[in-house]
Design an enzyme around this catalytic site. Structure first.
Site, PDB file in Angstrom:
ATOM      1  N   GLY A  63     -18.061  -2.883  -6.740  1.00 14.65           N
ATOM      2  CA  GLY A  63     -17.713  -1.824  -7.660  1.00 14.65           C
ATOM      3  C   GLY A  63     -16.291  -1.325  -7.656  1.00 14.65           C
ATOM      4  O   GLY A  63     -16.027  -0.213  -8.118  1.00 14.65           O
ATOM      5  N   TYR A 120       0.848  -1.187   0.000  1.00 18.24           N
ATOM      6  CA  TYR A 120       0.000   0.000   0.000  1.00 18.24           C
ATOM      7  C   TYR A 120       0.891   1.247   0.000  1.00 18.24           C
ATOM      8  O   TYR A 120       1.602   1.522   0.960  1.00 18.24           O
ATOM      9  CB  TYR A 120      -0.901   0.039   1.223  1.00 18.24           C
ATOM     10  CG  TYR A 120      -2.025  -0.978   1.244  1.00 18.24           C
ATOM     11  CD1 TYR A 120      -2.349  -1.727   0.116  1.00 18.24           C
ATOM     12  CD2 TYR A 120      -2.778  -1.180   2.389  1.00 18.24           C
ATOM     13  CE1 TYR A 120      -3.372  -2.648   0.132  1.00 18.24           C
ATOM     14  CE2 TYR A 120      -3.818  -2.103   2.423  1.00 18.24           C
ATOM     15  CZ  TYR A 120      -4.105  -2.833   1.292  1.00 18.24           C
ATOM     16  OH  TYR A 120      -5.137  -3.751   1.318  1.00 18.24           O
ATOM     17  N   PHE A 138     -13.761  -4.933  -0.660  1.00 20.36           N
ATOM     18  CA  PHE A 138     -14.758  -4.395  -1.585  1.00 20.36           C
ATOM     19  C   PHE A 138     -16.165  -4.585  -0.997  1.00 20.36           C
ATOM     20  O   PHE A 138     -17.057  -5.149  -1.648  1.00 20.36           O
ATOM     21  CB  PHE A 138     -14.664  -5.045  -2.962  1.00 20.36           C
ATOM     22  CG  PHE A 138     -13.320  -4.949  -3.623  1.00 20.36           C
ATOM     23  CD1 PHE A 138     -12.421  -3.951  -3.286  1.00 20.36           C
ATOM     24  CD2 PHE A 138     -12.930  -5.874  -4.587  1.00 20.36           C
ATOM     25  CE1 PHE A 138     -11.178  -3.869  -3.892  1.00 20.36           C
ATOM     26  CE2 PHE A 138     -11.688  -5.795  -5.201  1.00 20.36           C
ATOM     27  CZ  PHE A 138     -10.813  -4.802  -4.848  1.00 20.36           C
ATOM     28  N   PRO A 139     -16.396  -4.140   0.248  1.00 19.76           N
ATOM     29  CA  PRO A 139     -17.682  -4.400   0.901  1.00 19.76           C
ATOM     30  C   PRO A 139     -18.863  -3.681   0.273  1.00 19.76           C
ATOM     31  O   PRO A 139     -20.007  -3.999   0.587  1.00 19.76           O
ATOM     32  CB  PRO A 139     -17.446  -3.909   2.336  1.00 19.76           C
ATOM     33  CG  PRO A 139     -16.404  -2.845   2.188  1.00 19.76           C
ATOM     34  CD  PRO A 139     -15.488  -3.350   1.105  1.00 19.76           C
ATOM     35  N   LEU A 140     -18.562  -2.734  -0.609  1.00 22.62           N
ATOM     36  CA  LEU A 140     -19.635  -2.055  -1.338  1.00 22.62           C
ATOM     37  C   LEU A 140     -19.602  -2.381  -2.825  1.00 22.62           C
ATOM     38  O   LEU A 140     -20.298  -1.761  -3.626  1.00 22.62           O
ATOM     39  CB  LEU A 140     -19.540  -0.533  -1.127  1.00 22.62           C
ATOM     40  CG  LEU A 140     -19.722  -0.075   0.325  1.00 22.62           C
ATOM     41  CD1 LEU A 140     -19.477   1.421   0.448  1.00 22.62           C
ATOM     42  CD2 LEU A 140     -21.105  -0.439   0.850  1.00 22.62           C
TER      43      LEU A 140
END
Length: 299
Positions: free
Chosen positions: A215, A56, A211-213
């Site tokens: 997209g 990161y 990617f809990p949402l």
């Protein structure tokens, strides 16, 4: 429906179920003080689970975590290995799946985090999409990888072992090694790993969806594109993103969230999602949102 639990077991500890995914701190690369302040704000809000990786920001994020944490914070830091920084490449990551690369990545994380032990290290297998896929000499047998991971756990460099981007078969094979958590892409609109989540519940393994949402890549479905999510958000006075996060916490008791952000306001919204309560009818309405295969979406 009773309020959901604010905390849950994770790697032998009890932590708040809304943690912080540190990847977005890379966006503050030109303002290190702001990055440190944001992380301190997360801790002040009660966050005690931070997810990171050596790659990161090409070590920048780990350095911010090192500078932000203070003695007595009692924060569970979770990192991952299986990919290394590749800042000059078309993709800024390269697979690093071989045992000696896994060990080197752990050592790099220890150095940049400024610690003698990392609470949990996830072995990112690259077996599933979205993201990198292992090919050629990076296709390494699980047993060879777990051998070096368990050795580092025995040496005290790793507190616990997790898995990431894995299949149900790989998780089942890995169970005898002692697995603390699983990180796979999962959200209200991408629930193809439901069988794996159920196994994690049965085995007391934390489920930490990235990617809990949805997209995160072009073509992937987004939770915030669902009309039902917007309707629920408006009726409860929350944002669609908060509804998507809260659904995950309601869906299974072992879910831990690691949403990331580079702004204080968004951070506060994410943490507040942990206190949202759905009645049975609202939860049933959200449960009825169809799941869409990520592989199909990506073609």
């Amino acid at each position: 429906m009773p309020p959901i639990s604010a905390t849950a077991p994770f790697a032998g500890r009890t932590v708040h179920r809304v943690g912080y995914g540190a990847m977005q701190l890379e966006r503050l690369h030109d303002d290190r003080d702001a990055a440190v302040a944001l992380l301190r704000h997360a801790i002040d809000l009660g966050v005690n689970h931070i997810d990171t990786a050596e790659f990161y920001g090409n070590t920048f994020v780990n350095g911010v975590i090192r500078d932000a944490l203070r003695p007595g914070d009692d924060v569970l830091v979770v990192s991952k290995v299986g990919a290394d920084p590749n800042p000059e490449g078309p993709i800024r990551l390269r697979p690093a799946q071989r045992p000696h690369e896994l060990r080197a990545s752990v050592e790099d994380n220890l150095r940049t985090l400024g610690t003698e032990q990392i609470g949990v290290v996830n072995l990112r297998r690259l077996d599933t999409r979205p993201g990198l896929k292992a090919e050629g000499d990076q296709l390494v047998d699980l047993d060879d990888q777990l051998e070096v991971m368990t050795a580092m756990r025995d040496e005290g460099k790793i507190g616990a072992i997790g898995l990431s981007s894995v299949t149900l078969e790989i998780l089942r094979r890995a169970l005898p090694a002692g697995i603390a958590c699983v990180q796979n892409a999962y959200s209200l609109v991408s629930r193809e790993d439901e069988d794996m989540l159920e196994l994690c519940v049965a085995e007391d393994i934390a489920w930490v969806p990235f990617f809990p949402l949805g997209g995160a890549f072009p073509g992937l479905p987004k939770v915030t594109d669902e009309p039902v999510v917007h309707t629920v958000a408006e009726s409860l006075g929350h944002t669609p993103s908060q509804i998507g996060l809260a659904w995950l916490l309601h869906h299974a008791p072992n879910v831990h969230l690691i949403p990331g952000t580079a702004t204080a306001g968004h951070l506060e919204e994410n943490v507040a999602a942990g206190a949202i309560v759905f009645d049975d009818a609202t939860l049933a309405t959200l449960d009825a949102v169809p799941s869409r295969s990520q592989d199909m979406a990506l073609g």
